[in-house]
Scaffold this motif. Sequence first.
Motif, short mmCIF file in Angstrom:
data_model
loop_
_atom_site.label_atom_id
_atom_site.label_comp_id
_atom_site.label_asym_id
_atom_site.label_seq_id
_atom_site.Cartn_x
_atom_site.Cartn_y
_atom_site.Cartn_z
N GLU A 160 24.93 -22.70 9.91
CA GLU A 160 23.69 -22.24 9.46
C GLU A 160 22.56 -22.76 10.66
OE1 GLU A 160 22.06 -23.11 5.73
OE2 GLU A 160 23.98 -22.36 4.79
N ASP A 208 18.00 -16.22 0.98
CA ASP A 208 18.58 -17.49 0.37
C ASP A 208 19.67 -17.80 1.47
OD1 ASP A 208 17.27 -16.99 -1.94
OD2 ASP A 208 19.14 -16.01 -2.94
N ALA A 209 19.90 -17.51 2.32
CA ALA A 209 21.00 -17.93 3.29
C ALA A 209 20.34 -18.17 4.62
CB ALA A 209 22.05 -16.66 3.66
N ALA A 220 19.17 -16.43 6.83
CA ALA A 220 19.09 -15.34 7.82
C ALA A 220 18.10 -14.27 7.92
CB ALA A 220 20.60 -14.37 7.51
N LEU A 260 19.48 -12.06 -0.49
CA LEU A 260 20.83 -12.60 0.06
C LEU A 260 20.26 -13.34 1.45
CD1 LEU A 260 23.72 -13.02 0.40
CD2 LEU A 260 23.94 -10.94 1.16
N ALA A 290 27.76 -11.85 2.34
CA ALA A 290 27.57 -13.17 1.53
C ALA A 290 28.70 -13.97 1.82
CB ALA A 290 27.44 -12.84 -0.02
N SER A 291 29.86 -13.59 1.91
CA SER A 291 31.00 -14.65 2.20
C SER A 291 30.71 -15.04 3.48
CB SER A 291 32.25 -13.91 1.94
OG SER A 291 33.42 -14.67 2.37
N LEU A 317 28.09 -15.23 5.31
CA LEU A 317 26.85 -16.12 5.53
C LEU A 317 27.11 -17.53 4.73
CD1 LEU A 317 24.02 -13.60 4.78
CD2 LEU A 317 24.57 -14.50 7.05
N GLU A 318 27.90 -17.53 3.76
CA GLU A 318 28.18 -18.77 3.01
C GLU A 318 28.93 -20.01 4.10
OE1 GLU A 318 30.60 -20.51 -0.89
OE2 GLU A 318 30.31 -18.24 -0.50
N HIS A 319 29.86 -19.23 4.99
CA HIS A 319 30.46 -20.11 5.76
C HIS A 319 30.14 -20.16 7.27
CE1 HIS A 319 33.29 -18.82 2.44
NE2 HIS A 319 33.56 -20.17 2.51
N TYR A 320 29.18 -19.51 7.70
CA TYR A 320 28.93 -19.75 9.10
C TYR A 320 27.88 -20.88 9.58
CZ TYR A 320 23.85 -18.44 9.45
OH TYR A 320 22.42 -18.44 9.32
#
Length: 302
Positions: free
Chosen positions: A158, A182-183, A185, A179, A150-151, A153-156
Amino acid sequence: MADFRIGTCSWKYGEWKGVVYSSDKGIDFLAEYARKFDTVEIDQWFWSLHGPGKIAMPDERTVRSYAQAVPDDFRFTIKAPNSVTLTHFYAKSKQAPLGANDHFLSVSLFNRFLESVAPLLPRTACVMLQFEYLNRQKMQGRDQFLEKLASFLEHYDESIPIGIETRNPNYLSRQYFDLLTDAGAQHVFLQGYYMPDIREVLRAHGYTGRKTVIRLHGPDRKGMEEKSGGVWSRLIETRDEELRGIAERVATLLGDGVDVIVNVNNHYEGCAPLTIERFMTLLRAALQEAGVPLPSRLESTS
């Protein structure tokens, strides 16, 4: 209408002469491959981690040659380097202590990789992060893995289509799929190795993503290598019922509006292009049975 593509895992096999290629040497394999298929998996850059501080990145000339070999509507799926997905270095023996990989799920290293393959990104459908089976020595459990994922995917970035392939069956949970959805991915379904049949996974969890990659690898890599003798020119072990069931699931996904790419490995039945021919026949029948319109790409794919 959902998009569908099918191709192979890697492509430079001289024994595909007559099936894919005009010759087994002296040709641009990728350029000829792209006349028959509209997608391929690149896995050669996965093996990037050679020890602490020893990380290999793709060669610029190779990247550009691949980009120039295919038409604009061709799409790659690229396996990200294991320097990003390995929690620990490979141990030299079972008794050797594990050494932690400080670059595990490093966004900065992942971005370095993306920069190195920049000429390919306009033609890339998915950059896949493949995680090995993680035992308790490497990962405390599913919750810890999902927290780290999750960490990341939050910062890559998109704008880059990204897929996740886990080889821990118990990681496949509603929390995991939510997860990814939502991201933005996608999940990469793997048929083979430690993983349950993808038909079972879809029955148990469904799929709420809008894109996915399905990789057909089979359960016995070593056995297939022994039977083939390293020559991948014929079907060795056909998987009729399994292939039909997967075609039916793909038809359902397409009917639900999910874009699907299927990557077939030689280890699945012995010759990936021949498996693709069989799969296409089964998929057309499954689409007709389900009343799902035929994607335009199926009209010209063998």
